[in-house]
Design a protein around this motif. Sequence first.
Motif, short mmCIF file in Angstrom:
data_model
loop_
_atom_site.label_atom_id
_atom_site.label_comp_id
_atom_site.label_asym_id
_atom_site.label_seq_id
_atom_site.Cartn_x
_atom_site.Cartn_y
_atom_site.Cartn_z
N PHE A 377 1.04 -1.12 0.12
CA PHE A 377 -0.13 0.07 0.03
C PHE A 377 0.94 1.16 -0.07
O PHE A 377 1.61 1.43 0.97
CB PHE A 377 -0.96 0.00 1.21
CG PHE A 377 -2.10 0.84 1.06
CD1 PHE A 377 -1.96 1.91 0.14
CD2 PHE A 377 -3.12 0.92 1.88
CE1 PHE A 377 -3.08 2.80 0.07
CE2 PHE A 377 -4.21 1.65 1.86
CZ PHE A 377 -4.38 2.70 0.94
N VAL A 378 0.65 1.87 -1.05
CA VAL A 378 1.48 3.46 -1.16
C VAL A 378 0.54 4.34 -0.68
O VAL A 378 -0.41 4.85 -1.58
CB VAL A 378 2.06 3.47 -2.33
CG1 VAL A 378 2.84 4.69 -2.82
CG2 VAL A 378 2.90 2.39 -2.93
N ARG A 405 2.06 -4.69 3.82
CA ARG A 405 3.33 -3.90 4.02
C ARG A 405 2.92 -2.10 3.20
O ARG A 405 2.08 -2.31 2.40
CB ARG A 405 4.53 -4.27 3.44
CG ARG A 405 5.14 -5.47 3.91
CD ARG A 405 5.67 -5.10 5.32
NE ARG A 405 6.43 -6.14 5.83
CZ ARG A 405 5.50 -7.08 6.94
NH1 ARG A 405 4.40 -6.90 6.93
NH2 ARG A 405 6.34 -7.92 7.35
N THR A 406 3.58 -1.47 3.84
CA THR A 406 3.16 0.00 3.34
C THR A 406 4.38 1.01 3.23
O THR A 406 5.13 0.83 3.89
CB THR A 406 2.11 0.80 4.27
OG1 THR A 406 1.59 1.99 3.78
CG2 THR A 406 2.44 0.80 5.74
N PHE A 407 4.22 1.83 2.20
CA PHE A 407 5.09 2.70 2.17
C PHE A 407 4.31 4.35 2.42
O PHE A 407 3.48 4.63 1.74
CB PHE A 407 5.72 3.12 0.63
CG PHE A 407 6.80 4.34 0.54
CD1 PHE A 407 7.88 4.00 1.12
CD2 PHE A 407 6.35 5.34 -0.17
CE1 PHE A 407 8.79 5.45 1.13
CE2 PHE A 407 7.25 6.63 -0.20
CZ PHE A 407 8.29 6.41 0.43
N ASP A 420 7.96 -3.05 11.11
CA ASP A 420 8.05 -4.13 10.19
C ASP A 420 6.79 -3.81 9.40
O ASP A 420 6.78 -4.42 8.12
CB ASP A 420 7.67 -5.57 10.94
CG ASP A 420 9.13 -6.04 11.22
OD1 ASP A 420 10.03 -5.62 11.11
OD2 ASP A 420 8.99 -6.94 12.15
N LEU A 421 6.08 -2.92 9.73
CA LEU A 421 4.65 -2.68 8.92
C LEU A 421 5.24 -1.71 7.81
O LEU A 421 4.46 -1.89 6.51
CB LEU A 421 3.99 -1.71 9.65
CG LEU A 421 2.72 -0.85 8.76
CD1 LEU A 421 1.58 -2.19 8.35
CD2 LEU A 421 1.89 -0.01 10.04
N PHE A 422 6.11 -1.04 7.82
CA PHE A 422 6.69 0.03 6.71
C PHE A 422 7.78 -0.62 5.88
O PHE A 422 8.50 -1.70 6.49
CB PHE A 422 6.98 1.06 7.36
CG PHE A 422 5.90 1.91 8.09
CD1 PHE A 422 5.13 2.59 7.34
CD2 PHE A 422 5.89 1.90 9.60
CE1 PHE A 422 3.83 3.25 8.09
CE2 PHE A 422 4.80 2.59 10.21
CZ PHE A 422 3.66 3.26 9.55
N VAL A 423 7.95 -0.09 4.63
CA VAL A 423 8.95 -0.36 3.93
C VAL A 423 9.90 1.12 3.78
O VAL A 423 9.31 2.10 3.81
CB VAL A 423 8.80 -0.89 2.40
CG1 VAL A 423 8.25 -2.27 2.47
CG2 VAL A 423 7.87 0.20 1.88
#
Length: 511
Positions: A377-378, A405-407, A420-423
Motif C-alpha cells: 500500500f503506497v 506492507r506500506t510505504f 515491520d509494517l513499513f518499507v
Amino acid sequence: MNAIARLLGIKSTDEVDHIEMKFAAWWSEGRPVLVLLVCLGLAALGAFFYYRYQNEQPLEKKKRRRILLTVFRSGLLAIVGFILAEPIVSVSLTEHPRPILLMLFDGSDSMNLVDELSTEQADALDAMTPDSINPSEQTRLELLNHALKNGALSEAVGQLHEKFDVRYYSTDEGHSIKELGQQGETKALENDLTAEIQTTAIGSSLDELNRRHGTRHLAGVVVVSDFGQNAGNPALTSAEQLDVPVIATGVGPQEVIDVSIALQAPLVLKQDENTSLSATLRQQGATGSSVSIQLFQRRLGTATDAVLEAEKLPIGTPVVVVLEEGTVDVDLPYLPENSGRFEVIAEVSGLSGEVSSRNNEAQREVIIRDESLNLFFVEHEPTWEWRFVKEVFHRDPLIGHEGFRTFLRSADFKVRQSNDLFVDRLVRPRDEFFANDVVLISDVPSEMLTTPFQDQLVEYVERFGGGLVIIAGPRFSIGALQGTQLADMLPVVVDRSLRPKPSKFQLSFTP
C-alpha cells in the motif's frame, strides 16, 4: 369494401372504415376537380390531334378502328395525367388483432423420467393418442410429443390457433426461454420437444415471458411442466405479475420430491486455516425429511502440473440436516491441508422417489495458498482510508500482519526502518517488489511517483500480471497521475484540470 381490402392485403380480422383517394403532387394536392379537368383535357387533346393529323386513307375507310384508336390514345393521355398527379389511396381501418396465447414447455432433464403408472393412468394416456404406444415405457417428454402430434390434445391445440395467436416457448439454460419453431400452415410445433437443461426455473421463465409480451395483447399463458422447480424465482409470484390467466398443466406425479444443493466458497483459501463453506439446500415435497451433506475435494492440475481424473477424497464427516420449507443454509467446516488448485464438491444424499439426482451435487474451484497474500500500500500520509484498509487486511486470514506492507511518505525514516509494517523506500529490490500480489496506490502527489518506481510498476503489471489498484483521493485527485506511465494503464482519461464538483454531477463516457 371487403374485396378491396383483400386486394390491399388487409387481414379479414381488420375492419375497413373507408377508402379515400388523395393526390400528392404540388399542383394537385387538395384539388381533385383540377385533376379531373386535366385528365379530360388531355383526353380531348389526344382525340383532337388524332382526328386532325392522323387521317390516313386506310383509317378513313375503317371508322370503327379509328374510333377505338382514338379512345385508346385519349385514355392513355388521361392516365398519364392521373399518374403525374401522384395519387394516394388512404385506407382507414380498425384492427382487431388476435390475442396472444403463450405455451411454455418444461425443458428440464426431469421430463426424461419414466413414471410408474397405474393401469387406469396407462389406459388414459394410451387413449389420448391413436399411436400404438406403451405409456409405461415412455418418458414424460415422449408422451407429450405423441399427444401434441395426434389425438385429442393435438385437436384442442389446433382449435386454439383459430382464436389465438399461439406462440410456443421452452425453458432454457440460464433461467431463460427459447422460442420454438412453428409449421407454416398448421402453426403446429415444427420439431419435437427436447429436455436437456439441469434446472427447472418456472418463475424466471415466466418473468422472461412478461418482459417479452407483458405490454402486448396477451390472453394467457399455458405452462406444461412437472413443476419440480429447483431454481429461480418463485413461480407463484411471477405468475401474479403477469396479470393474465396462467393455466398449469401437470406432467408426471402430483407430488414432486426433489432436493438440490448450491455451494458457495471463497476463491482463495489459506492452508491450515479453519474456514467454513456455505451450502444452500432447496427441497420440494420433502419437508421434515433428513439428508446428509458430505464434502469432497479433487486436486486440479496447473499449466506445468497436469492432473487428470484425480481421485475425489472425502473431507470430514457428513452433516445431517432436516429439510424445512423454502431454503436451508448450512455451514460446512473445512480445513485445507494442502496447497494448490482444488475442486470442492458438496453432495447431498438422495431421497426416496426423487425426480432427479443430478442436482444433488455442487462444485466450486478454490485456490489454497501455503503463504499469505502480499499487499503493498503506497500512501502519502496516514489518512482515514489508509487506517481503515490497514485494519481490514490485518484481520483478513489470507493477508494478516505478515502480508501487509506500506510505504508512507510522511512517516519518519527511522520509523520506516524499525517498524515491520513499513518499507523504508518506494523502489525496492526486484525480488521483493515482484513478490507482491497487489499494489495499492492511494492519494499521492505526482512527484512521489518517481521514474524508477513507474518503470518497476509497469513491468510488474504488464509482464508479470500483477494487480494494481488506484484509489483517487480528495487532496491530489486522479489528475496527479496525468503525464505518468500509470495514467496510460488506467481505463479512463486523466485530466489534471478536473476537480470534484460540490453539486450534483452525472457520469459520462470517456472519448
